[in-house]
Design a protein around this motif. Sequence first.
Motif, mmCIF file in Angstrom:
data_model
loop_
_atom_site.group_PDB
_atom_site.id
_atom_site.type_symbol
_atom_site.label_atom_id
_atom_site.label_comp_id
_atom_site.label_asym_id
_atom_site.label_seq_id
_atom_site.Cartn_x
_atom_site.Cartn_y
_atom_site.Cartn_z
ATOM 1 N N PRO A 1 4.365 14.609 2.145
ATOM 2 C CA PRO A 1 5.689 13.979 2.353
ATOM 3 C C PRO A 1 6.706 14.477 1.316
ATOM 4 N N LYS A 2 7.968 14.591 1.716
ATOM 5 C CA LYS A 2 8.949 15.098 0.759
ATOM 6 C C LYS A 2 9.361 14.012 -0.241
ATOM 7 N N ASP A 3 9.255 12.753 0.175
ATOM 8 C CA ASP A 3 9.553 11.662 -0.765
ATOM 9 C C ASP A 3 8.897 10.371 -0.266
ATOM 10 N N ILE A 4 8.986 9.336 -1.093
ATOM 11 C CA ILE A 4 8.305 8.073 -0.756
ATOM 12 C C ILE A 4 8.939 7.415 0.468
ATOM 13 N N ALA A 5 10.214 7.700 0.720
ATOM 14 C CA ALA A 5 10.884 7.121 1.894
ATOM 15 C C ALA A 5 10.192 7.580 3.183
ATOM 16 N N GLU A 6 9.763 8.839 3.195
ATOM 17 C CA GLU A 6 9.067 9.379 4.360
ATOM 18 C C GLU A 6 7.743 8.635 4.572
ATOM 19 N N THR A 7 7.031 8.397 3.479
ATOM 20 C CA THR A 7 5.765 7.657 3.556
ATOM 21 C C THR A 7 6.010 6.230 4.025
ATOM 22 N N LYS A 8 7.077 5.622 3.522
ATOM 23 C CA LYS A 8 7.407 4.244 3.868
ATOM 24 C C LYS A 8 7.637 4.124 5.384
ATOM 25 N N ASP B 1 0.799 -1.228 0.000
ATOM 26 C CA ASP B 1 0.000 0.000 0.000
ATOM 27 C C ASP B 1 0.830 1.274 0.000
ATOM 28 N N VAL B 2 2.142 1.141 0.171
ATOM 29 C CA VAL B 2 2.978 2.333 0.361
ATOM 30 C C VAL B 2 2.819 3.346 -0.770
ATOM 31 N N GLU B 3 2.845 2.865 -1.999
ATOM 32 C CA GLU B 3 2.736 3.789 -3.141
ATOM 33 C C GLU B 3 1.391 4.531 -3.138
ATOM 34 N N ASN B 4 0.322 3.781 -2.869
ATOM 35 C CA ASN B 4 -1.016 4.403 -2.810
ATOM 36 C C ASN B 4 -1.129 5.400 -1.660
ATOM 37 N N ILE B 5 -0.553 5.052 -0.518
ATOM 38 C CA ILE B 5 -0.583 5.957 0.633
ATOM 39 C C ILE B 5 0.191 7.228 0.293
ATOM 40 N N HIS B 6 1.321 7.050 -0.384
ATOM 41 C CA HIS B 6 2.138 8.200 -0.772
ATOM 42 C C HIS B 6 1.357 9.139 -1.695
ATOM 43 N N LYS B 7 0.658 8.542 -2.659
ATOM 44 C CA LYS B 7 -0.165 9.346 -3.579
ATOM 45 C C LYS B 7 -1.252 10.095 -2.809
ATOM 46 N N LEU B 8 -1.894 9.388 -1.889
ATOM 47 C CA LEU B 8 -2.960 9.989 -1.080
ATOM 48 C C LEU B 8 -2.426 11.162 -0.254
#
Length: 182
Positions: free
Chosen positions: A42-49, A20-27
């Motif tokens: 978030p500044k990047d996907i790593a932050e979301t992860k 779900d990480v990519e979808n959460i990042h988009k959201l």
Amino acid sequence: MHNGILKTERLNLRPISEQDVENIHKLHSLPETDEFNTLGIPKDIAETKTIAEKWISENNLENNKSYTFTVELIEEKEFIGLMGINLGKEKYKNAEVWFKFDFAFWNKGFATESLRKIIDFGFETLQLHRIEAGCAIENIGSISVLEKVGMLREAHTRQLLPLKSGWSDNYGYAILSTDLRK
């Protein structure tokens, strides 16, 4: 609850996973979702992860105090948002609910449907006494969802939320296990 999945007529609420990480990042990156949210984009996907990994590990604790669900359309298997319930101190038998939905899926009753399910889960499965929620006073959409499920506005807290637009007042809502659920 089957494999941790809560089902409604149109939706699956399942514990979030790595997928779900990519979808959460988009959201989290949507300005519309960010408007009344204190998390910030978030500044990047790593932050979301990092955020997602914390949620996943909490979901897996034996004595779980914090449940975070992915909300997806059953038929389309499509990610539309997130829903969480965070428990307070055991003695108080209370929790706070929160939700975030992709704005493309607003005004279709999905948040209301999910929240009803989470409230049932809180009172029936988790044996809670009181469930709370808060939202910015200008967040008309969330106010409507909270009131539709039968939550009552109990508080108006001044300048609690650090939003992008500045400090916002917050409405506090709650429902008791003995209250009428709508």
